[in-house]
Enzyme design. Structure first.
Site, PDB file in Angstrom:
ATOM      1  N   LYS A  35     -77.794 -84.139  70.951  1.00 29.63           N
ATOM      2  CA  LYS A  35     -77.363 -82.954  71.698  1.00 29.63           C
ATOM      3  C   LYS A  35     -78.123 -82.794  73.003  1.00 29.63           C
ATOM      4  O   LYS A  35     -77.750 -81.979  73.841  1.00 29.63           O
ATOM      5  CB  LYS A  35     -77.532 -81.703  70.839  1.00 29.63           C
ATOM      6  N   ASP A  43     -78.519 -78.369  57.027  1.00 29.48           N
ATOM      7  CA  ASP A  43     -78.287 -78.040  58.438  1.00 29.48           C
ATOM      8  C   ASP A  43     -77.311 -76.881  58.579  1.00 29.48           C
ATOM      9  O   ASP A  43     -77.537 -75.951  59.364  1.00 29.48           O
ATOM     10  CB  ASP A  43     -77.763 -79.273  59.169  1.00 29.48           C
ATOM     11  N   HIS A  86     -81.826 -85.119  63.269  1.00 28.31           N
ATOM     12  CA  HIS A  86     -80.374 -85.122  63.070  1.00 28.31           C
ATOM     13  C   HIS A  86     -79.574 -84.787  64.326  1.00 28.31           C
ATOM     14  O   HIS A  86     -78.469 -85.277  64.507  1.00 28.31           O
ATOM     15  CB  HIS A  86     -79.985 -84.170  61.927  1.00 28.31           C
ATOM     16  N   HIS A 109     -72.348 -86.243  70.197  1.00 25.48           N
ATOM     17  CA  HIS A 109     -73.805 -86.220  70.046  1.00 25.48           C
ATOM     18  C   HIS A 109     -74.292 -87.107  68.910  1.00 25.48           C
ATOM     19  O   HIS A 109     -75.426 -87.570  68.916  1.00 25.48           O
ATOM     20  CB  HIS A 109     -74.304 -84.783  69.857  1.00 25.48           C
TER      21      HIS A 109
END
Length: 344
Positions: free
Chosen positions: A192, A280, A188, A217
């Protein structure tokens, strides 16, 4: 045996004919050549004489269910020849009722003799897919030594949540789709890797331009995945990558439409992204980071409740809460997670 069934023995592929008790009545020359068993050696024996434990039990269960309903069944078996060698075959088994007696005609095509390719069973395919996605995810975020634990926790909780939500919401997702969501959740935040560390781990509030860089990102992550997909050029990961792209691109969308990158709302947001979003955020809140202290489990759960219907899909939040409240295994995992974070 009925004369009308004997014509199948003339086929070029291996053919086996059994009675209602699955005892072998006849095999053709191709079957004898491939397996090494002559007809007189196996006539009257159970068809499972060539069976091995390498064929997934699910295949046998599906076959039995189909033929008991009088339907034909097709699948892949890993069997054993008389000399002990394994052979993989695509098989179709068709039931025939003749004068109140049922016969089964199995037609095998030996996969090893196909001009190209090789056979991987579903379990091995799933293992390869999961391993590669994990390596890709960890490799993209190697700067943070604690990131692997976060990714694995997200993946494990996503697996549990998608199973529970599938049950409670009656979604009827296939086991394969559920596995794809769990496997892909580990990717996910791969985008980044392109965000400067000074911004990513900044202890204070982000400036507006820094926030914009962080928000990029999601699109960077999809770009990374597209490049990997082009290099692989393999349908083995086609569905996994499609699911992963939805998660990477949309796990910061919000139920009320105030998220990014596209401001999607409600069911416009792919299901897999809505599920990973809840997991998350929960793991991020309950983890210590250079720029924040960890929250208590109760505090994080309350945050999910407070943001249900605005940031998160309410039904998915309900499923997550029920998972935590009802499943002692998950509760133990979360307690262990907190201990691990505290020790770090």
């Amino acid at each position: 045996m009925e004369d009308s069934l004997r014509m199948f023995l003339a086929l070029g592929d291996a053919v086996i004919i059994t009675d209602e008790q699955h005892r072998i009545i006849a095999v053709n020359h191709s079957y004898e050549r491939i397996t090494g068993y002559a007809q007189h050696e196996i006539a009257g024996k159970k068809a499972g004489i060539v069976r091995t434990p390498f064929t997934p039990r699910l295949s046998y269960d599906q076959m039995k269910e189909a033929i008991q309903d009088g339907k034909a069944w097709s699948g892949v078996f890993t069997n054993r020849k008389k000399n002990g060698q394994l052979w993989h075959s695509s098989i179709t088994i068709t039931p025939f009722v003749k004068e109140e007696s049922t016969y089964f005609v199995g037609v095998f095509r030996e996969l090893e003799r196909l001009e190209r390719g090789f056979y991987l069973d579903e379990e091995r395919i799933e293992g390869i897919q999961g391993s590669l996605l994990r390596v890709l995810a960890v490799s993209c975020e190697i700067r943070d030594p604690g990131i692997e634990e976060h990714l694995l926790r997200v993946q494990k909780l996503t697996e549990r949540l998608v199973i529970r939500h599938n049950e409670l919401a009656g979604l009827k997702l296939s086991e394969r789709k559920q596995a794809q969501i769990a496997h892909s959740s580990i990717l996910h935040d791969i985008g980044k890797s392109a965000v400067p560390e000074g911004i990513l781990y900044k202890p204070g509030p982000l400036a507006s331009y820094e926030r914009k860089i962080v928000e990029m990102h999601t699109q960077i992550g999809v770009d990374i995945l597209d490049k990997v997909n082009v290099e692989l050029d393999d349908t083995l990961f086609e569905h996994e990558f499609a699911t992963a792209k939805n998660i990477i691109l949309h796990h910061h969308e919000r139920w009320d439409g105030s998220g990014y990158p596209y401001g999607l709302s409600g069911s416009q947001i792919p299901l897999e992204a809505r599920i990973v979003s809840v997991v998350d955020v929960f793991d991020a809140l309950t983890s210590k980071r250079p720029y924040k202290e960890k929250w208590s489990t109760d505090g994080a759960l309350q945050y999910l409740k407070d943001k249900s219907g605005s940031q998160f899909d309410p039904a998915i939040v309900d499923s997550f809460l029920s998972l935590y409240e009802d499943d002692s295994l998950v509760e133990n995992e979360l307690q262990h997670h907190q201990m691990t974070v505290t020790s770090n």
